[in-house]
Design an enzyme around this catalytic site. Structure first.
Site, PDB file in Angstrom:
ATOM      1  N   SER A 125       0.601  -1.225   0.021  1.00 23.88           N
ATOM      2  CA  SER A 125      -0.026   0.049  -0.108  1.00 23.88           C
ATOM      3  C   SER A 125       0.745   1.302  -0.091  1.00 23.88           C
ATOM      4  CB  SER A 125      -1.069   0.061   1.353  1.00 23.88           C
ATOM      5  OG  SER A 125      -1.482   1.263   1.749  1.00 23.88           O
ATOM      6  N   TYR A 150      -2.382  -1.273  10.628  1.00 24.07           N
ATOM      7  CA  TYR A 150      -2.435  -1.801   9.362  1.00 24.07           C
ATOM      8  C   TYR A 150      -1.256  -1.288   8.404  1.00 24.07           C
ATOM      9  CZ  TYR A 150      -3.929  -1.898   4.488  1.00 24.07           C
ATOM     10  OH  TYR A 150      -3.998  -2.221   3.279  1.00 24.07           O
ATOM     11  N   LYS A 154       1.905  -3.539   6.628  1.00 23.28           N
ATOM     12  CA  LYS A 154       2.197  -3.630   5.174  1.00 23.28           C
ATOM     13  C   LYS A 154       3.769  -3.291   5.216  1.00 23.28           C
ATOM     14  CE  LYS A 154      -1.553  -4.842   3.576  1.00 23.28           C
ATOM     15  NZ  LYS A 154      -1.843  -5.931   2.791  1.00 23.28           N
TER      16      LYS A 154
END
Ligand SMILES: NC(=O)c1ccc[n+]([C@@H]2O[C@H](COP(=O)([O-])OP(=O)(O)OC[C@H]3O[C@@H](n4cnc5c(N)ncnc54)[C@H](O)[C@@H]3O)[C@@H](O)[C@H]2O)c1
Length: 340
Positions: A125, A150, A154
């Site tokens: 991302s 989150y 990643k």
């Protein structure tokens, strides 16, 4: 060629499975369906007239993953979508995110290494650039510190993959850093079907349009942007799905021991207001909205430098903003309750 797709029943996964089948790949999906429905893959089968082999398996469940890899010993590559992805929720239950996303990926990679499946495409991302990076984001920038658990999950996975490739040069990895995928397949048969209140702009807008929600809250109208609302790099999910096919092809051509990141975006920032106005214009619907305070952690504006994917993967996001709006509406109005 046979490809393992984790999280293949989800939003981006199902669109990618469809594109893979269309260009002749065989696909094995593992998904625990914690944020998706098997109906997405039923529809992919109808649309392509091809079979998807599906296992309801959690990536953290080693024995079951091993069993799938034993049955399909001819799998040649993996596309790894399976993850929890709600930024806000990840701040409330970070351990669940680290467990599912980071531990789940490490466990999957150990099984893949054991099964000698070395080509790996990872759903990363733009969040890995962190909060301080200058725009547009370019892959030569150092990664930063993402604000949410989150985002950190990643970044951690990218770091795990880098170390893995250094230690076992049979691996070949493409980290695809997505910007903001929206839209749906042009058939209106598959699309984004979030559980509960949507976290992302587009499903919220389309749920307001279909009468499922009363009005849209726009978080912040005092950012230093063209109209005060946040700016993002929105790309069509079908373009994004093509990017995965291109990344698989690119990996095939590389020598072993490679780990590279690619931005997948349009390179063109659009504001929340521009999106809302365009949606109304293209679909002829009215979107009542109100301004709400800024959300913690939201950056004013970021977008991709999309040159590397163009040059190396031969990929660009080709679909227009009209396509994104029309296809979102087509999906939402045909399926007001999603896959239910
Ligand atoms: N949608 C976005 O805006 C966006 C942006 C950047 C990156 N990503 C990443 O792309 C990937 C796909 O996102 P999406 O929008 O399609 O999300 P999604 O929730 O629709 O798809 C994720 C899928 O993974 C499955 N899953 C989750 N944990 C699992 C586990 N432990 N075992 C097996 N299956 C599991 C879910 O059931 C779901 O089908 C995710 O890794 C996400 O972090 C998404």
């Amino acid at each position: 060629m046979k490809v393992l797709v984790t999280g293949g029943a989800g939003y981006i996964g199902s669109h990618t499975v469809l594109e893979l089948l269309n260009v002749g790949y065989e696909v094995v999906v593992i998904d625990n369906l914690c944020n998706s429905s098997i109906e997405s893959l039923n529809r992919v089968e109808e649309l392509t007239n091809k079979k998807v082999t599906f296992y309801q398996v959690d990536i953290c469940d080693r024995e079951k993953v091993r069993e799938v890899l034993r049955i399909h010993s001819d799998i040649a590559a993996t596309i790894h979508f399976a993850a929890l992805k709600a930024v806000g929720e990840s701040t409330q239950i970070p351990l669940k995110y680290y467990q599912n996303n980071v531990h789940g990926t490490v466990s999957l990679l150990e099984e893949l290494q054991q099964a000698e499946i070395y080509n790996f495409v990872f759903s990363s991302s733009a969040t890995v650039y962190g909060e301080e990076a200058p725009v547009p984001y370019v892959e030569t920038l150092k990664t930063g510190v993402p604000s949410s658990a989150y985002g950190k999950s990643k970044l951690m996975i990218e770091q795990v993959l880098e170390d893995l490739v250094k230690s076992d040069t049979k691996f070949k990895v493409a980290n695809l850093r997505y910007f903001n995928p929206i839209g749906a397949h042009e058939s209106g048969q598959i699309g984004e079907d979030p559980n509960g209140i949507p976290n992302n702009l587009m499903p919220f807008v389309s749920q307001v349009a279909v009468g499922k929600r009363e009005k849209l809250s726009i978080f912040g109208n005092d950012y230093p942007t063209k109209d005060g609302t946040c700016e993002r790099d929105y790309l069509h999910v079908v373009d994004l799905a093509h990017g995965h096919v291109k990344a698989l092809e690119w990996l095939e051509d590389q020598s072993a021991g490679i780990c590279e990141a690619f931005n997948l975006g349009t390179g063109n920032p659009l504001s929340v207001l521009e999106i809302v106005n365009k949606f109304s214009q293209v679909t002829g619907t009215n979107i009542p909205y109100e301004y709400a305070p800024q959300r913690e952690g939201d950056l004013p504006a970021f977008w991709a430098d999309a040159e590397k994917a163009k040059t190396k993967l031969n990929w660009t996001a080709d679909k227009s903003l009209e396509d994104m709006m029309r296809d979102t509406w087509n999906w939402q109005s045909n399926n007001p309750q999603g896959y239910k």
